[in-house]
Design a protein around this motif. Sequence first.
Motif, PDB file in Angstrom:
ATOM      1  N   UNK A 105      20.701  82.213  52.270  1.00  0.00           N
ATOM      2  CA  UNK A 105      22.033  82.127  52.872  1.00  0.00           C
ATOM      3  C   UNK A 105      22.566  83.507  53.246  1.00  0.00           C
ATOM      4  N   UNK A 106      22.385  84.459  52.314  1.00  0.00           N
ATOM      5  CA  UNK A 106      22.941  85.782  52.616  1.00  0.00           C
ATOM      6  C   UNK A 106      22.132  86.458  53.725  1.00  0.00           C
TER       7      UNK A 106
ATOM      8  N   UNK B 100      26.094  80.934  47.314  1.00  0.00           N
ATOM      9  CA  UNK B 100      24.849  80.172  47.363  1.00  0.00           C
ATOM     10  C   UNK B 100      24.359  79.848  45.958  1.00  0.00           C
ATOM     11  N   UNK B 101      24.363  80.858  45.073  1.00  0.00           N
ATOM     12  CA  UNK B 101      23.926  80.643  43.698  1.00  0.00           C
ATOM     13  C   UNK B 101      24.796  79.604  43.012  1.00  0.00           C
ATOM     14  N   UNK B 102      26.093  79.722  43.222  1.00  0.00           N
ATOM     15  CA  UNK B 102      27.033  78.800  42.593  1.00  0.00           C
ATOM     16  C   UNK B 102      26.734  77.372  43.031  1.00  0.00           C
ATOM     17  N   UNK B 103      26.541  77.195  44.335  1.00  0.00           N
ATOM     18  CA  UNK B 103      26.259  75.861  44.868  1.00  0.00           C
ATOM     19  C   UNK B 103      24.959  75.312  44.286  1.00  0.00           C
ATOM     20  N   UNK B 104      23.936  76.174  44.238  1.00  0.00           N
ATOM     21  CA  UNK B 104      22.657  75.728  43.684  1.00  0.00           C
ATOM     22  C   UNK B 104      22.840  75.294  42.237  1.00  0.00           C
ATOM     23  N   UNK B 105      23.611  76.083  41.485  1.00  0.00           N
ATOM     24  CA  UNK B 105      23.824  75.753  40.069  1.00  0.00           C
ATOM     25  C   UNK B 105      24.536  74.416  39.931  1.00  0.00           C
ATOM     26  N   UNK B 106      25.568  74.202  40.743  1.00  0.00           N
ATOM     27  CA  UNK B 106      26.318  72.942  40.666  1.00  0.00           C
ATOM     28  C   UNK B 106      25.410  71.757  40.988  1.00  0.00           C
ATOM     29  N   UNK B 107      24.594  71.910  42.033  1.00  0.00           N
ATOM     30  CA  UNK B 107      23.708  70.802  42.424  1.00  0.00           C
ATOM     31  C   UNK B 107      22.654  70.543  41.354  1.00  0.00           C
ATOM     32  N   UNK B 108      21.969  71.604  40.934  1.00  0.00           N
ATOM     33  CA  UNK B 108      20.877  71.417  39.975  1.00  0.00           C
ATOM     34  C   UNK B 108      21.319  70.896  38.622  1.00  0.00           C
ATOM     35  N   UNK B 109      22.504  71.328  38.162  1.00  0.00           N
ATOM     36  CA  UNK B 109      22.917  70.886  36.829  1.00  0.00           C
ATOM     37  C   UNK B 109      23.954  69.786  36.861  1.00  0.00           C
ATOM     38  N   UNK B 110      24.314  69.363  38.082  1.00  0.00           N
ATOM     39  CA  UNK B 110      25.304  68.292  38.256  1.00  0.00           C
ATOM     40  C   UNK B 110      26.577  68.515  37.464  1.00  0.00           C
ATOM     41  N   UNK B 111      27.019  69.749  37.379  1.00  0.00           N
ATOM     42  CA  UNK B 111      28.294  69.996  36.694  1.00  0.00           C
ATOM     43  C   UNK B 111      29.240  70.733  37.623  1.00  0.00           C
ATOM     44  N   UNK B 112      30.098  69.996  38.330  1.00  0.00           N
ATOM     45  CA  UNK B 112      31.039  70.648  39.245  1.00  0.00           C
ATOM     46  C   UNK B 112      31.993  71.602  38.538  1.00  0.00           C
TER      47      UNK B 112
ATOM     48  N   UNK C 281      13.588  79.174  38.979  1.00  0.00           N
ATOM     49  CA  UNK C 281      14.293  80.345  39.463  1.00  0.00           C
ATOM     50  C   UNK C 281      14.032  80.535  40.955  1.00  0.00           C
ATOM     51  N   UNK C 282      12.907  80.005  41.462  1.00  0.00           N
ATOM     52  CA  UNK C 282      12.590  80.145  42.884  1.00  0.00           C
ATOM     53  C   UNK C 282      13.665  79.445  43.714  1.00  0.00           C
ATOM     54  N   UNK C 283      14.003  78.230  43.313  1.00  0.00           N
ATOM     55  CA  UNK C 283      15.033  77.496  44.049  1.00  0.00           C
ATOM     56  C   UNK C 283      16.344  78.257  44.044  1.00  0.00           C
ATOM     57  N   UNK C 284      16.720  78.776  42.867  1.00  0.00           N
ATOM     58  CA  UNK C 284      17.967  79.524  42.745  1.00  0.00           C
ATOM     59  C   UNK C 284      17.971  80.755  43.635  1.00  0.00           C
TER      60      UNK C 284
END
Lengths: 126, 168, 302
Positions: free
Chosen positions: B86-87, B117-129, B76-79
């Motif tokens: 970013x904000x 920012x959260x969305x981007x982190x989620x896409x990167x971490x879970x590799x699901x575009x 959760x720290x990364x997220x």
Amino acid sequence: MKNRGWIIVFASALIICAVWWLCITAFSSPAKTVGIYQNGELIEKIDLTTVTGEREIELSGEYGRNIVYISNGSIKMKSADCPDKICVKHGELESSGSPIVCLPNKVIIKFEDASEKIDAKAGAAG
Amino acid sequence: MNTKKVILSAVLTAFALVAFVIESAMPPVVPIYGVKIGLANVFTLFALYALGKRSATAVLLIRVSLAAVFAGQAVSLFYSLTGGVLSLLLMISLKRFFPVKRLWALSVLSAVMHNIGQLTAAVILTSTPQILFYFPILVVSGIIAGAVTGLCAQLVLLRLKHIYDKNF
Amino acid sequence: MDTVMSITAYGDGCEKAVNMADREINRLDRLLSIEKSSSEVLLLNKEKQLELSNDTLKLVSRAREVSIITEGAFDITTEPLTRAWGFYSELDNRVPSEQEIQDALRSVGFQHINISGNKVTLDESTSIDLGGIAKGYASAKAADILKKNGVTSALISLGGNVRTVGKKPDGSFWTVGIADPNDSSKQIGMVSVSDSAVVTSGGYQRFFEEKGHIYHHIINQKTGYPADSGLKSVTVISSDDTLADALSTALFVMGLDKSSELYSKNSELFSAVLVTEDNNIYITENLKNSFSSERNFEVIFD
């Protein structure tokens, strides 16, 4: 920019995105894969969301024929020669309900669990 | 930074933490980590306008770190960092264009930025575009949440203007 | 037993074994199902006194044992309530009046059953329904038959009750998914098992809606109304099928806290996965190494 300016900018952005979102969610549906089995063997797997037009599949068993009908993202047993025709009365296959079963001809139509590979599922029938 | 600022920053950080914990108890609107009303951000905004960018940065980073420690999850720290940092960067760089009366607008922009920012982190971490699918609803919730929290901070700041202007 | 059944077996003589198991399940269905005219249960409910055959007697005694350890939460005498709510026929579903429920409650409770040798006597307006334990018994019997006939690996699915015999032919554990109470085409997680029964009970399996309220088929034997204990589904895993079947219903009625208490006293007898109304998942500690899920879950310690 005055407050009113920002309000207009944000309100427009909000409306555009809200409409966009509603369009996406209203028209998309989760991928639904069904499996048609006879005598315990998988006859065919079909992704309902990719089916265009109509399609009929005919199977034959001890008690005659079963005709499976697929269209518009749904699947049902159109007709069957078995005595009770419970499978036909079942109507469309629902994700929250039980599979379509024709016991006499040993045909089963059910949703496939696209995700994890499991051997059986507890709590999903009746 | 003088002692008063440090102490006030600490108090704001504490409040931000509490706000965060309360919000975490509420059910998520969308299955992406960190998308919520962002009550904690009220305090970051307040810190930015009343105490300055260093305080705001401290309030944010410390709150996010402590929250991750309390939650017991390193992920959760990364997220939290992606959205938060970013904000924060956006807030700090654009602050000069937004006097207190327009704080709410800056808050909206930073809230939307946070969600992106959260969305981007989620896409990167879970590799699901496919998750990008949630973009429009995140903009909508960012605008609404940002406006609400921004207004809160703004109204309080306007009331307290006579206090903090003199002291800092 | 009014639902879909499937048996998958591997090993020598498995075709013969499966046929025998199939026949046994049908025999037990005819004997125990309250909806079959041949049923001993139906006869007992009518005559109020009967000398029971072995299987039925075993089940009634077992039911009493489970009733005791669950402090009454598992109760086979809830037949009048189930009938009042119309769950014996889809057309009859209705909300009974408070008076009807109170009347029905008077004949509910194990104290209204007297067991003496193989003679069972029911109080005047008491009736029993073995539906909450019969499937477990049937799958246990079927598994026994398979094993006696040389089957070393099998998977029995009896209307949503799963029973595994041995491990899979390749030596790995059977993976049984647990249906998501909100959408039974999905699952909330899966367990790796061998030689175990996996039974799930939940309001979502059978319910009706009236005037905006949902009424499901698992009746709380104290209140007479559908159990409202904060759970959406309970899955019990145990090498004892009848226990798993009975407990899945009992734990649903008992709720998370009481279920945890029962688990802490009997952790070597069963494991459980519970899904609460707010969609949180809890598993008993003894499942830690065999349960996996894409979602978050909490562990109940004993």
